[in-house]
Write an enzyme that holds these catalytic residues in place. Structure first.
Site, mmCIF file in Angstrom:
data_model
loop_
_atom_site.group_PDB
_atom_site.id
_atom_site.type_symbol
_atom_site.label_atom_id
_atom_site.label_comp_id
_atom_site.label_asym_id
_atom_site.label_seq_id
_atom_site.Cartn_x
_atom_site.Cartn_y
_atom_site.Cartn_z
ATOM 1 N N THR A 82 -13.917 -39.315 4.746
ATOM 2 C CA THR A 82 -15.215 -39.418 3.537
ATOM 3 C C THR A 82 -15.988 -38.164 3.525
ATOM 4 O O THR A 82 -16.090 -37.577 4.544
ATOM 5 C CB THR A 82 -15.183 -40.889 2.911
ATOM 6 O OG1 THR A 82 -16.640 -40.644 4.489
ATOM 7 C CG2 THR A 82 -14.594 -41.308 4.042
ATOM 8 N N TYR A 94 -0.629 -27.592 14.348
ATOM 9 C CA TYR A 94 -1.359 -26.962 14.615
ATOM 10 C C TYR A 94 -2.096 -28.189 14.592
ATOM 11 O O TYR A 94 -2.680 -28.924 14.256
ATOM 12 C CB TYR A 94 -2.369 -25.783 13.609
ATOM 13 C CG TYR A 94 -3.377 -25.677 14.101
ATOM 14 C CD1 TYR A 94 -3.354 -24.345 14.390
ATOM 15 C CD2 TYR A 94 -4.658 -25.741 13.423
ATOM 16 C CE1 TYR A 94 -4.233 -23.690 14.613
ATOM 17 C CE2 TYR A 94 -5.940 -24.960 13.727
ATOM 18 C CZ TYR A 94 -5.729 -23.760 14.323
ATOM 19 O OH TYR A 94 -6.655 -22.879 14.707
ATOM 20 N N SER A 95 -2.966 -27.971 16.197
ATOM 21 C CA SER A 95 -3.655 -29.446 16.452
ATOM 22 C C SER A 95 -5.065 -28.965 17.580
ATOM 23 O O SER A 95 -5.299 -28.002 18.094
ATOM 24 C CB SER A 95 -2.866 -29.939 17.437
ATOM 25 O OG SER A 95 -3.625 -31.197 18.182
ATOM 26 N N ASN A 96 -6.413 -28.805 16.835
ATOM 27 C CA ASN A 96 -7.492 -28.840 17.708
ATOM 28 C C ASN A 96 -8.133 -29.581 19.280
ATOM 29 O O ASN A 96 -8.164 -28.631 19.749
ATOM 30 C CB ASN A 96 -8.888 -28.929 16.563
ATOM 31 C CG ASN A 96 -8.691 -27.998 15.563
ATOM 32 O OD1 ASN A 96 -8.755 -26.633 15.771
ATOM 33 N ND2 ASN A 96 -8.621 -28.360 14.057
ATOM 34 N N GLY A 106 -10.510 -18.303 11.247
ATOM 35 C CA GLY A 106 -11.286 -19.380 11.441
ATOM 36 C C GLY A 106 -12.180 -19.789 10.235
ATOM 37 O O GLY A 106 -13.099 -19.238 9.381
ATOM 38 N N SER A 116 -12.014 -21.284 14.231
ATOM 39 C CA SER A 116 -10.650 -21.184 15.307
ATOM 40 C C SER A 116 -10.351 -19.424 16.176
ATOM 41 O O SER A 116 -9.593 -19.741 16.204
ATOM 42 C CB SER A 116 -9.371 -21.721 14.503
ATOM 43 O OG SER A 116 -9.372 -23.295 14.085
#
Length: 395
Positions: free
Chosen positions: A150, A186-188, A321, A87
């Site tokens: 998963t 927080y959102s990519n 990151g 990030s």
């Protein structure tokens, strides 16, 4: 990429400096080289395979390394190794967006639907602004939590090539985290959208714009975008995750298209220190635009692709990151005179929900010592940093 890293580091800041921080002052002590090496060795003793850092204090530079780059061969970690910095990509992308804002080609308070009407129609396109993408107040869901549910998904992710528009659709299809502009979450997905807006207004790939505006002018020779290439070019540490069978699993060869403008950058300690010093001293953005970048939202201290952390010796700026196996932290004094970029080669090691992992204690100790000196790290107790762990829900 892991938003948990940001939240954890914000918690560190709160514990270290409960009062308002003063401007950064004293730096590391005179015998810095041996002190830093000993602190980094402690990270390896706590269980990390390999780690490196570049620490700068005005005109002095230290580059300690510790551990092995490859557990199979025992090859040692060397200075100058390249690393997936996750990030930290966001700071590069945000700086590019802000340059375009300075050229009046992007409006920070313009709804994103004006740039991407087909991809983001309806209320989201009308209510979410570019600024909300950059400071994570858009309320748009995070696509990576949908992609990884998963253990098998972790493997599949690195074998799949994603289009950025596909990532956006996944994020938009996830549950929103709140109303646009209401709160930090927080959102990519936000930075995938920011990269697409750069492409829309320039007619070039976001990678080309970042390279033209930042990477090439600053001479960042070891910084590049990985994309669908599976390997890391040049010397590097391998990337490890403790697996369900108790062994370390090697994820060095990994398709990074799932991260795109939110986290696909590869760099080095030197290059990141050069970049952040240039950014904070006005070589990348005008004073007005840098002030926009450093205008934080809420208690998290997150601005526009840049956050602050308050240590015993003052306030520092940067980003961290995390990708599958690689983690990086890059923190810098406001004048760019004191800097640390730190990287290690294992992610998602088991930690207690209430007690800090010894690795976390050791590497936070290293960071604080690098910037503030030996005594500073003794003034706080590192919290439990949720670096991973239930491999059924790793993000």
């Amino acid at each position: 990429m892991q938003r948990r890293t940001l939240i954890a580091l914000a918690a560190v800041a709160t514990l270290i400096a409960p009062a308002a921080a003063s401007p950064a002052t004293a730096g590391p002590p005179g015998d810095t080289g041996r002190t830093l090496q000993a602190k980094l060795d402690a990270v390896i003793a706590a269980g990390m395979p390999g780690a490196f850092a570049e620490v700068r204090d005005r005109r002095r530079t230290w580059t300690p390394t510790a551990g092995v780059a490859d557990v199979a061969t025992g090859a040692p970690v060397r200075d100058g190794m390249r690393h997936r910095v996750g990030s930290i990509t966001k700071t590069f992308v945000s700086a590019t967006v802000l340059q375009l804002a300075g050229e009046r080609r992007i409006g920070l308070d313009t709804p994103i639907g004006r740039y991407l009407p087909r991809l983001v129609p309806g209320e989201v396109g009308r209510q979410v602004t570019v600024r909300m993408l950059l400071n994570h107040t858009s309320g748009i869901g995070d696509y990576d939590t949908e992609l990884i549910k998963t253990v098998d998904d972790i493997v599949r992710l690195g074998e799949t090539t994603f289009a950025p528009s596909e990532l956006v659709r996944i994020g938009l299809g996830a549950a929103p985290t709140g109303e646009p502009g209401a709160a930090f979450s927080y959102s990519n997905t936000n930075y995938i959208l920011a990269g697409l807006i750069v492409e829309k207004v320039t007619g070039h790939s976001y990678r080309a714009e970042v390279q033209r505006r930042i990477i090439r002018p600053l001479g960042l020779r070891d910084t590049y975008f990985q994309g669908s290439d599976l390997g890391i070019r040049g010397p590097h540490m391998h990337a490890y995750v403790p697996w369900v069978d108790g062994d370390l699993r090697d994820f060095t060869r990994y398709n990074m298209t799932w991260a795109w403008a939110a986290g696909e950058l590869i760099s080095t300690g030197r290059d990141l220190n050069v970049f952040y010093r240039a950014l904070l001293t006005g070589r990348v953005l005008s004073p007005a635009l840098l002030a926009e970048m450093q205008t934080a939202t809420g208690a998290e201290g997150y601005g526009l692709g840049l956050y602050s952390v308050d240590l015993p010796c003052g306030r520092f700026w940067g980003h961290d990151g995390g990708t599958v196996g690689h983690q990086t932290v890059s923190w810098h004094s406001p004048d760019g005179e004191r800097q640390v970029t730190y990287a290690h080669s294992m992610a998602w090691y088991q930690t207690s929900p209430t007690e800090p992992h010894p690795i976390d204690v050791a590497y936070v100790d290293f960071l604080v010592t690098a910037l503030c000196g030996t005594g500073a790290a003794q003034t706080f107790t590192a919290p439990a940093l949720p670096r991973t762990v239930d491999l059924t829900r790793p993000f």
